[in-house]
Motif scaffolding. Structure first.
Motif, PDB file in Angstrom:
ATOM      1  N   GLY A  56       0.789  -1.230   0.000  1.00  9.51           N
ATOM      2  CA  GLY A  56       0.000   0.000   0.000  1.00  9.51           C
ATOM      3  C   GLY A  56       0.819   1.276   0.000  1.00  9.51           C
ATOM      4  N   HIS A  57       2.108   1.179  -0.254  1.00 16.68           N
ATOM      5  CA  HIS A  57       2.955   2.375  -0.287  1.00 16.68           C
ATOM      6  C   HIS A  57       2.898   3.074  -1.651  1.00 16.68           C
ATOM      7  N   CYS A  58       2.516   2.329  -2.679  1.00 13.61           N
ATOM      8  CA  CYS A  58       2.420   2.879  -4.029  1.00 13.61           C
ATOM      9  C   CYS A  58       1.157   2.337  -4.708  1.00 13.61           C
ATOM     10  N   THR A  59       0.689   3.088  -5.672  1.00 11.29           N
ATOM     11  CA  THR A  59      -0.353   2.594  -6.567  1.00 11.29           C
ATOM     12  C   THR A  59       0.208   2.689  -7.983  1.00 11.29           C
ATOM     13  N   THR A  60      -0.502   2.094  -8.924  1.00  7.71           N
ATOM     14  CA  THR A  60      -0.052   2.149 -10.316  1.00  7.71           C
ATOM     15  C   THR A  60      -1.195   2.618 -11.202  1.00  7.71           C
ATOM     16  N   TYR A  61      -0.824   3.146 -12.332  1.00  8.41           N
ATOM     17  CA  TYR A  61      -1.799   3.471 -13.374  1.00  8.41           C
ATOM     18  C   TYR A  61      -1.075   3.396 -14.717  1.00  8.41           C
ATOM     19  N   LEU A  62      -1.846   3.140 -15.765  1.00  2.70           N
ATOM     20  CA  LEU A  62      -1.267   3.065 -17.106  1.00  2.70           C
ATOM     21  C   LEU A  62      -1.431   4.411 -17.793  1.00  2.70           C
ATOM     22  N   GLN A  63      -0.397   4.779 -18.541  1.00  2.00           N
ATOM     23  CA  GLN A  63      -0.449   6.031 -19.302  1.00  2.00           C
ATOM     24  C   GLN A  63       0.104   5.758 -20.693  1.00  2.00           C
ATOM     25  N   GLU A  64      -0.600   6.244 -21.694  1.00  3.13           N
ATOM     26  CA  GLU A  64      -0.157   6.066 -23.073  1.00  3.13           C
ATOM     27  C   GLU A  64       1.226   6.675 -23.279  1.00  3.13           C
ATOM     28  N   SER A  65       2.004   6.012 -24.137  1.00  2.37           N
ATOM     29  CA  SER A  65       3.335   6.501 -24.466  1.00  2.37           C
ATOM     30  C   SER A  65       3.449   6.664 -25.964  1.00  2.37           C
TER      31      SER A  65
END
Length: 108
Positions: A56-65
Protein backbone atom coordinates in the motif's frame (compact mmCIF):
# COMPACT_ATOMS: atom_id res chain seq x y z
CA UNK A 1 29.17 -12.29 -0.67
CA UNK A 2 29.84 -8.80 -1.97
CA UNK A 3 29.09 -6.40 0.89
CA UNK A 4 28.21 -3.58 -1.52
CA UNK A 5 25.25 -5.68 -2.74
CA UNK A 6 23.90 -5.68 0.80
CA UNK A 7 24.35 -1.88 1.01
CA UNK A 8 22.42 -1.47 -2.24
CA UNK A 9 19.59 -3.69 -1.09
CA UNK A 10 19.24 -1.60 2.03
CA UNK A 11 19.24 1.69 0.16
CA UNK A 12 17.18 0.72 -2.88
CA UNK A 13 13.78 1.06 -1.21
CA UNK A 14 14.57 4.56 0.06
CA UNK A 15 15.94 5.64 -3.34
CA UNK A 16 12.84 4.37 -5.15
CA UNK A 17 10.42 5.98 -2.69
CA UNK A 18 12.21 9.34 -2.88
CA UNK A 19 12.22 9.26 -6.69
CA UNK A 20 8.52 8.41 -6.85
CA UNK A 21 7.85 11.14 -4.30
CA UNK A 22 9.50 13.66 -6.67
CA UNK A 23 7.12 12.62 -9.44
CA UNK A 24 5.24 9.57 -10.70
CA UNK A 25 7.62 7.32 -12.63
CA UNK A 26 7.51 4.14 -14.71
CA UNK A 27 9.77 1.16 -14.04
CA UNK A 28 12.46 1.73 -16.64
CA UNK A 29 12.62 5.43 -15.74
CA UNK A 30 13.09 4.47 -12.09
CA UNK A 31 15.86 2.03 -12.99
CA UNK A 32 17.65 4.73 -14.99
CA UNK A 33 17.25 7.33 -12.24
CA UNK A 34 18.50 4.98 -9.51
CA UNK A 35 21.43 3.91 -11.69
CA UNK A 36 22.57 7.53 -11.92
CA UNK A 37 23.45 7.22 -8.22
CA UNK A 38 23.98 3.54 -7.48
CA UNK A 39 24.51 0.67 -9.87
CA UNK A 40 21.54 -1.66 -9.58
CA UNK A 41 20.23 -4.49 -11.72
CA UNK A 42 16.84 -3.75 -13.27
CA UNK A 43 15.72 -7.19 -12.12
CA UNK A 44 16.11 -6.13 -8.49
CA UNK A 45 13.74 -3.22 -8.96
CA UNK A 46 10.52 -4.92 -10.06
CA UNK A 47 10.12 -7.26 -7.05
CA UNK A 48 10.57 -4.20 -4.83
CA UNK A 49 7.95 -2.25 -6.79
CA UNK A 50 5.49 -5.17 -6.50
CA UNK A 51 6.09 -5.28 -2.75
CA UNK A 52 5.60 -1.52 -2.37
CA UNK A 53 2.28 -1.80 -4.22
CA UNK A 54 1.19 -4.86 -2.21
CA UNK A 55 2.00 -3.06 1.05
CA UNK A 56 0.00 0.00 0.00
CA UNK A 57 2.95 2.38 -0.29
CA UNK A 58 2.42 2.88 -4.03
CA UNK A 59 -0.35 2.59 -6.57
CA UNK A 60 -0.05 2.15 -10.32
CA UNK A 61 -1.80 3.47 -13.37
CA UNK A 62 -1.27 3.06 -17.11
CA UNK A 63 -0.45 6.03 -19.30
CA UNK A 64 -0.16 6.07 -23.07
CA UNK A 65 3.34 6.50 -24.47
CA UNK A 66 4.30 7.92 -27.85
CA UNK A 67 7.24 5.51 -27.87
CA UNK A 68 5.31 2.24 -27.61
CA UNK A 69 2.81 0.48 -25.40
CA UNK A 70 1.27 2.19 -22.36
CA UNK A 71 3.59 2.54 -19.40
CA UNK A 72 2.80 1.53 -15.85
CA UNK A 73 3.46 4.51 -13.60
CA UNK A 74 4.05 4.25 -9.86
CA UNK A 75 2.54 6.84 -7.55
CA UNK A 76 3.25 7.26 -3.87
CA UNK A 77 0.23 6.92 -1.55
CA UNK A 78 -0.16 9.02 1.61
CA UNK A 79 0.84 5.88 3.55
CA UNK A 80 3.88 5.55 1.28
CA UNK A 81 4.90 9.14 1.94
CA UNK A 82 4.79 8.53 5.70
CA UNK A 83 6.79 5.32 5.22
CA UNK A 84 9.37 7.15 3.06
CA UNK A 85 9.83 9.94 5.60
CA UNK A 86 10.30 7.40 8.39
CA UNK A 87 12.89 5.46 6.36
CA UNK A 88 14.78 8.64 5.48
CA UNK A 89 15.01 9.64 9.17
CA UNK A 90 16.16 6.15 10.14
CA UNK A 91 18.68 6.09 7.27
CA UNK A 92 20.19 9.44 8.22
CA UNK A 93 20.50 8.33 11.85
CA UNK A 94 22.11 5.04 10.77
CA UNK A 95 24.59 6.72 8.41
CA UNK A 96 25.51 9.31 11.06
CA UNK A 97 26.10 6.65 13.70
CA UNK A 98 28.24 4.54 11.38
CA UNK A 99 30.24 7.61 10.28
CA UNK A 100 30.83 8.54 13.93
CA UNK A 101 32.01 5.03 14.68
CA UNK A 102 34.36 5.00 11.69
CA UNK A 103 35.70 8.43 12.68
CA UNK A 104 36.34 7.20 16.22
CA UNK A 105 38.29 4.29 14.75
CA UNK A 106 40.47 6.71 12.78
CA UNK A 107 41.72 8.29 16.02
CA UNK A 108 43.09 5.04 17.43
Amino acid sequence: MDISIQFKKGALEICVLVLIHEKDRYGYELAQSVSEHIEVAEGALYPLLRRLVNEGHCTTYLQESSEGPPRKYYKLTPQGEIHMKKLVVEWKRFVSNVANLIERGNHL
